[in-house]
Write an enzyme that holds these catalytic residues in place. Structure first.
Site, PDB file in Angstrom:
ATOM      1  N   CYS A  47       1.208  -0.862  -0.009  1.00 37.49           N
ATOM      2  CA  CYS A  47      -0.265   0.255  -0.171  1.00 37.49           C
ATOM      3  C   CYS A  47       0.808   1.392   0.160  1.00 37.49           C
ATOM      4  O   CYS A  47       2.056   1.326   1.140  1.00 37.49           O
ATOM      5  CB  CYS A  47      -0.711  -0.260   1.456  1.00 37.49           C
ATOM      6  N   SER A  49       0.497   3.527   1.672  1.00 38.89           N
ATOM      7  CA  SER A  49       1.192   3.890   3.382  1.00 38.89           C
ATOM      8  C   SER A  49       2.673   3.574   3.604  1.00 38.89           C
ATOM      9  O   SER A  49       3.463   4.363   4.571  1.00 38.89           O
ATOM     10  CB  SER A  49      -0.150   3.222   4.213  1.00 38.89           C
ATOM     11  N   HIS A  68       0.329  -3.567   6.148  1.00 38.39           N
ATOM     12  CA  HIS A  68      -0.614  -3.338   6.795  1.00 38.39           C
ATOM     13  C   HIS A  68      -1.826  -4.035   6.475  1.00 38.39           C
ATOM     14  O   HIS A  68      -3.548  -4.016   7.157  1.00 38.39           O
ATOM     15  CB  HIS A  68      -0.934  -1.866   7.074  1.00 38.39           C
TER      16      HIS A  68
END
Length: 377
Positions: A47, A49, A68
């Site tokens: 991702c 992030s 995550h």
């Protein structure tokens, strides 16, 4: 032979310093303590992030095991754990749900106050310690999850049991990207049947917003991006129009206002670019338009500069984290909806690699060559 109660040695992608590539290391994963769960990870998405953590724009203590957006199988549980058992398929939750605090009890809130890992990351579990070590040194956790490892340990408020038949290499995206985008449309904006929508940014999250808008019954969905290679995929998942702002001399908000007679009913900013937020808000109809900023901006310290006249009439600007879902309750329902074919996330996965190829996956994402890359662990 059972591994319960024993230290497990496995592979993980460790980030030792910011702005450096991951190194694939042999790490030790300690057994879970009370109210903790050790998970054998099967798959994890990569991702944006995660890359923000690499660049330092999203601070997290290092060295750390990032990741995550994953799914796996419970290997063992600590004392007092009742929500899952060994053998259960699960999704780790970067936004936990204790079910007891003021935020968990509020019907419109989902960022549990029991953990501040997103805004004030300490790189540890709730008891303040780590279950990871490498080369004799402790390794930090990442926002309650750390899925770039063959095994991870999470607090029991940060894990959701899911359908036993769910394909983990697909539903791992429900741990972050898909839920964030889809929920921003159906849960946060509450897109209405027959409405008009615009989506700025056609990565995995932006395409998930489009899927949500379509599921909610939007009549027209305009996909906005400067990467025209993504237009075909956007139309596959539900976009009715695709627009490249560079094709016009006037600002994109004026273009959309002309297309939709005064602006769209709902607009979603999914690029992470602070300058795009004002354009997205300005693309909404002045009397009732709703603009949602989806996920994290480029940095938590970013400042928005928005002309005040955009709020003169009735526009609304809202933030969204993980699509507004109360995770332990609603992530399993989303997996069940996927299994019932209420939506399809498979087209979002354009690349499947292995843990040893984590750095290649990040580069594919940064270059815009993939929508979502899944690492098989």
């Amino acid at each position: 032979m059972s591994t319960a109660g024993k230290v497990i040695k496995c592979k993980a992608a460790v980030l030792w310093e910011p702005h450096k590539p991951f190194t694939i290391e042999d790490i030790e994963v300690a057994p879970p303590k009370a109210h903790e769960v050790r998970i054998k990870m099967v798959a994890t998405g990569v991702c944006r992030s995660d890359d923000h953590a690499v660049s330092g724009s999203l601070f997290t203590p290092l060295p750390a095991v990032l990741g995550h957006e994953g799914a796996g199988i419970v290997e063992s549980i600590g004392e007092g754990v009742t929500c899952v058992k060994p053998g259960d398929k699960v999704i780790p939750l970067f936004s936990p749900q204790c079910g007891k605090c003021r935020i968990c009890k509020h019907p419109e809130s989902n960022l549990c106050c029991q953990t501040k890992n997103l805004t004030q990351p300490k790189g540890a579990l709730l008891d303040g310690t780590s279950r990871f070590s490498c080369r004799g040194k402790p390794i930090h956790h990442f926002i309650s999850t750390s899925t770039f490892s063959q095994y991870t340990v999470v607090d029991d408020i940060a894990v959701a049991k899911i359908d036993a038949a769910a394909p983990l290499d697909k539903v791992c995206l429900i741990g972050c990207g898909f839920s964030t985008g889809y929920g921003s449309a159906v849960q946060v904006a509450k897109v209405t049947p027959g409405s008009t929508c615009a989506v700025f940014g056609l990565g995995g999250v932006g395409l998930s917003v489009i899927i949500g808008c379509k599921a909610a019954g939007a009549a027209r969905i305009i996909a906005v991006d400067i990467n025209k290679d993504r237009f075909a995929k956007a139309k596959t998942v539900g976009a009715t129009d695709c627009v490249d702002p560079r094709d016009f001399e006037k600002p994109i908000e004026e273009v959309l206002s002309d297309m939709i007679d005064g602006g769209v009913d709902f607009c979603f900013e999914v690029t992470g670019n602070t300058e795009a937020v004002g354009a997205a808000l300005g693309s909404c109809h002045k009397d009732h338009g709703v603009c949602v900023t989806v996920g994290a901006l480029a940095s938590f310290t970013s400042t928005l500069s928005i002309r005040s006249h955009l709020f003169f009439s009735g526009r609304i600007l809202k933030g969204s984290i993980l699509g507004g879902w109360k995770t332990k309750e609603e992530i399993p329902k989303l997996v069940s909806d996927y299994m019932a074919k209420k939506f399809n996330i498979d087209p979002l996965i354009t690349h499947t690699l292995t843990l040893s190829e984590a750095n290649e996956a990040v580069q594919l994402m940064k270059s815009g060559q993939c929508i979502r890359c899944v690492l098989l662990l």
